[in-house]
Design a protein around this motif. Structure first.
Motif, short mmCIF file in Angstrom:
data_model
loop_
_atom_site.label_atom_id
_atom_site.label_comp_id
_atom_site.label_asym_id
_atom_site.label_seq_id
_atom_site.Cartn_x
_atom_site.Cartn_y
_atom_site.Cartn_z
N ALA A 285 -27.09 -6.14 22.31
CA ALA A 285 -27.54 -5.24 23.38
C ALA A 285 -28.16 -3.98 22.79
O ALA A 285 -29.14 -3.45 23.31
CB ALA A 285 -26.37 -4.88 24.29
N ARG A 286 -27.59 -3.51 21.70
CA ARG A 286 -28.13 -2.31 21.06
C ARG A 286 -29.51 -2.56 20.47
O ARG A 286 -30.44 -1.80 20.67
CB ARG A 286 -27.16 -1.81 19.97
CG ARG A 286 -27.71 -0.74 19.06
CD ARG A 286 -28.02 0.55 19.85
NE ARG A 286 -28.70 1.52 19.04
CZ ARG A 286 -30.01 1.74 19.05
NH1 ARG A 286 -30.80 1.05 19.84
NH2 ARG A 286 -30.54 2.66 18.30
N GLU B 5 -29.86 -0.77 24.46
CA GLU B 5 -28.74 -0.06 25.09
C GLU B 5 -28.15 0.91 24.07
O GLU B 5 -28.11 0.62 22.87
CB GLU B 5 -27.68 -1.05 25.58
CG GLU B 5 -28.19 -1.92 26.71
CD GLU B 5 -27.13 -2.85 27.29
OE1 GLU B 5 -25.94 -2.70 26.95
OE2 GLU B 5 -27.50 -3.71 28.09
#
Length: 138
Positions: free
Chosen positions: A109-110, A115
């Protein structure tokens, strides 16, 4: 309590019980046969969902492909967990180590969804593998 948190806690209970049932099944039958039963159990659940809940159709080929890839990855992870149980892994160790999979999700996700992670998130990411290592110590 927020709606998402309640659903999360329900998932926690279901998945927690799943670890015990998966280990018990591989004590008696092969990982492959256990996985077959696991997969077949999705059919009635899918039918109920399709009948009871509204399905947003049509979907694009890309969305359908992403869902299929997610299903394949989930299936391979599940088959691997059954094999770990069959190979003698204890449920009290195998399940917590497997359930560190959110680390992969958080990092994905990062780096792929942009995110943001707080310093507390990064600390958790660093400490979780230490916890897994401690769990595997006999």
């Amino acid at each position: 309590m927020t709606h998402w948190l309640l659903l999360t806690l329900i998932a926690l209970v279901f998945w927690g019980a799943t670890g015990v049932t998966q280990k018990r099944s591989t004590n008696n039958i092969s990982a492959q046969l256990s996985f077959l039963g696991f997969g077949l159990a999705f059919i009635p659940v899918a039918i109920v969902i399709f009948v009871v809940m509204p399905v947003d159709l049509p979907v694009t080929a890309e969305v359908l492909a992403l869902g299929a890839v997610g299903g394949v990855l989930n299936g391979l992870g599940t088959l691997s967990s059954f094999a770990a149980f069959e190979a003698g892994g204890k449920a009290s160790v195998v399940v917590p180590v497997i359930y560190l999979y959110p680390l992969v999700t958080v990092l994905g996700a990062r780096f792929f969804l942009n995110e943001q992670l707080s310093p507390a998130h990064w600390l958790g990411i660093l400490l979780a593998p230490v916890a897994a290592w401690l769990l595997t110590r006999e």
